[in-house]
Scaffold this active site. Structure first.
Site, PDB file in Angstrom:
ATOM      1  CD  GLN A 106      -1.193  -0.306   3.697  1.00  0.00           C
ATOM      2  OE1 GLN A 106      -1.438   0.625   4.465  1.00  0.00           O
ATOM      3  NE2 GLN A 106      -1.738  -1.515   3.831  1.00  0.00           N
ATOM      4  CD  GLU A 130       1.146   4.108   7.666  1.00  0.00           C
ATOM      5  OE1 GLU A 130      -0.036   3.836   7.419  1.00  0.00           O
ATOM      6  OE2 GLU A 130       2.088   3.295   7.499  1.00  0.00           O
ATOM      7  CG  HIS A 255       4.100   0.989   3.684  1.00  0.00           C
ATOM      8  ND1 HIS A 255       3.678   2.126   3.042  1.00  0.00           N
ATOM      9  CD2 HIS A 255       3.178   0.750   4.642  1.00  0.00           C
ATOM     10  CE1 HIS A 255       2.553   2.561   3.579  1.00  0.00           C
ATOM     11  NE2 HIS A 255       2.221   1.727   4.562  1.00  0.00           N
ATOM     12  NE  ARG A 274      -6.357  -2.144   1.703  1.00  0.00           N
ATOM     13  CZ  ARG A 274      -7.313  -1.289   2.057  1.00  0.00           C
ATOM     14  NH1 ARG A 274      -8.034  -0.677   1.112  1.00  0.00           N
ATOM     15  NH2 ARG A 274      -7.553  -1.044   3.332  1.00  0.00           N
TER      16      ARG A 274
END
Length: 390
Positions: A106, A130, A255, A274
């Site tokens: 994703q 993130e 990742h 995705r």
């Protein structure tokens, strides 16, 4: 504009959280249950524990939810500058992830991409950078290899069809990006040949520096038979993070998390695009629009001392880890909104005349400027704050 008020100045914004558990087939029936002191195994696979104010699963606090508490008085909860910058919305989301099988390949959008996307592409209009810190050994693919390294890996597998695709992009200005495009947009029949060839090669007992990556590719292919994502993993950098290792994953970076347990801190968004290894919908066009194949992922080890504060280059969040030790120690980020999560053993958080006893797996919210809170006890505290101060 969000303005300060005398009511905000008098409001105490502190309390234990009631996190939300997200179920998914890729989760564990034991990890989150045991970390939070609940009966194990759980009835269903539990994938994520959410501690935040995202509309999809806000944590409970003091008879309400964190998003409602913030909306009622954003200045008291976030502080004036953070409330102003984020339009009164809580800026970050703290999670525990417990993947037992590969979590889809994703990528996430930055702020401009989230706003520019076609209607319906994303569930909210926020970026989703993130970060994570490993609680156990945590296996991941994050970022892409340089073209020369991709060629070396593919040559060691000796899959003719894949080798030809690597050769075809050799003269390109962005060969790895072009190879990614060609893999994801190849006809189904070509993808099937590629996947079968890669699975056969990865399962042939190859040794060397890429043996662990090949094993992870093979496991992913077994979990999602025929999925081209298993081949895409060969373009990505494989790592096994050790407990305490930290990594920042900016928007745009490809990742896939494979297995283990980690604490994840991200912007308050659930925007995901995705590319494979999932039963959920794919959006190849959007992924190729926003993917960044140039950003290198470099894990960081904890710094010496009881408090480890990991740097980021976004205003939404910053992660701190506070280790147990002799006596109480002050928590960072007094001038920022904070969520504190205790793991492994209980801790006591003292804020003025308020004492919060957190068992392992429990968390609490501390509003910005609430007090110079301290922590004591045998547990490790994972502290999430905004990335900007008031």
């Amino acid at each position: 504009m969000i303005e300060d008020s005398t009511v905000a100045a008098q409001t105490r914004v502190i309390g234990k959280l009631r996190p939300q558990i997200k179920m998914s087939a890729w989760g564990s029936r034991t990890v989150l249950a045991e970390l939070t002191g609940r009966p194990s195994p759980a009835e269903q696979p539990e994938a994520e524990l959410w501690m935040g104010a995202h509309e999809a699963a806000p944590a409970g606090i003091r008879g309400t939810t964190l998003d409602a508490l913030v909306a009622r008085d954003p200045v008291a909860a976030l502080g004036p500058r953070v409330a102003e910058h984020f339009g009164g919305r809580f800026p970050f989301l703290l999670k525990i992830l417990a993947p037992q099988t590969v979590l889809s390949i994703q990528v996430h959008p930055d702020a401009e991409q989230a706003l520019d996307a076609a209607p319906g592409t994303y569930v909210d209009r926020w970026p989703k950078p993130e970060s994570l810190v490993a609680v156990t050994d945590f296996e991941i693919f994050a970022g892409v290899r340089a073209y020369a390294d991709v060629r070396r890996v593919v040559e060691s597998l000796a899959v003719p069809e894949l080798s030809r695709m690597v050769d075809d992009v050799a003269g390109s200005r962005a060969p790895v990006t072009d190879l990614l495009v060609n893999l994801l947009r190849a006809p189904a029949s070509e993808q099937d040949v590629l996947v079968r060839g890669v699975v056969s090669a990865c399962g042939s007992g190859l040794s060397g520096p890429d043996a662990a990556a090949f094993d992870a590719v093979l496991r992913a292919a077994e979990q999602f038979p025929g999925d081209i994502g298993a081949v895409v993993l060969l373009l990505m950098v494989h790592r096994v993070l050790e407990p305490g290792d930290y990594i920042f994953v900016p928007a745009g970076v490809l990742h896939a998390y494979v297995r283990g347990t980690c604490v994840e801190l991200l912007a308050n968004s659930d925007n995901i695009v995705r590319a494979g290894l999932t039963p959920k919908p794919l959006n190849i066009d959007e992924l190729l629009r926003i993917v960044n194949t140039d950003r290198e992922m470099v894990p960081e080890r904890p710094t010496p001392g009881r408090v480890h504060s990991f740097p980021v280059d976004v205003p939404h969040f910053q992660l701190h880890v506070v280790e147990p030790g002799e006596g109480a120690i002050q928590l960072p980020g007094t001038d920022r909104p904070r969520i504190a999560l205790a793991l492994h053993h209980p801790v006591t958080i003292t804020c003025g005349d308020t004492r919060l006893e957190l068992a392992a797996g429990e968390s609490c919210f501390l509003g910005a400027g609430e007090c110079a809170a301290t922590v004591s006890g045998d547990g490790t505290v994972y502290l999430a704050t905004s990335g900007m101060a008031n």
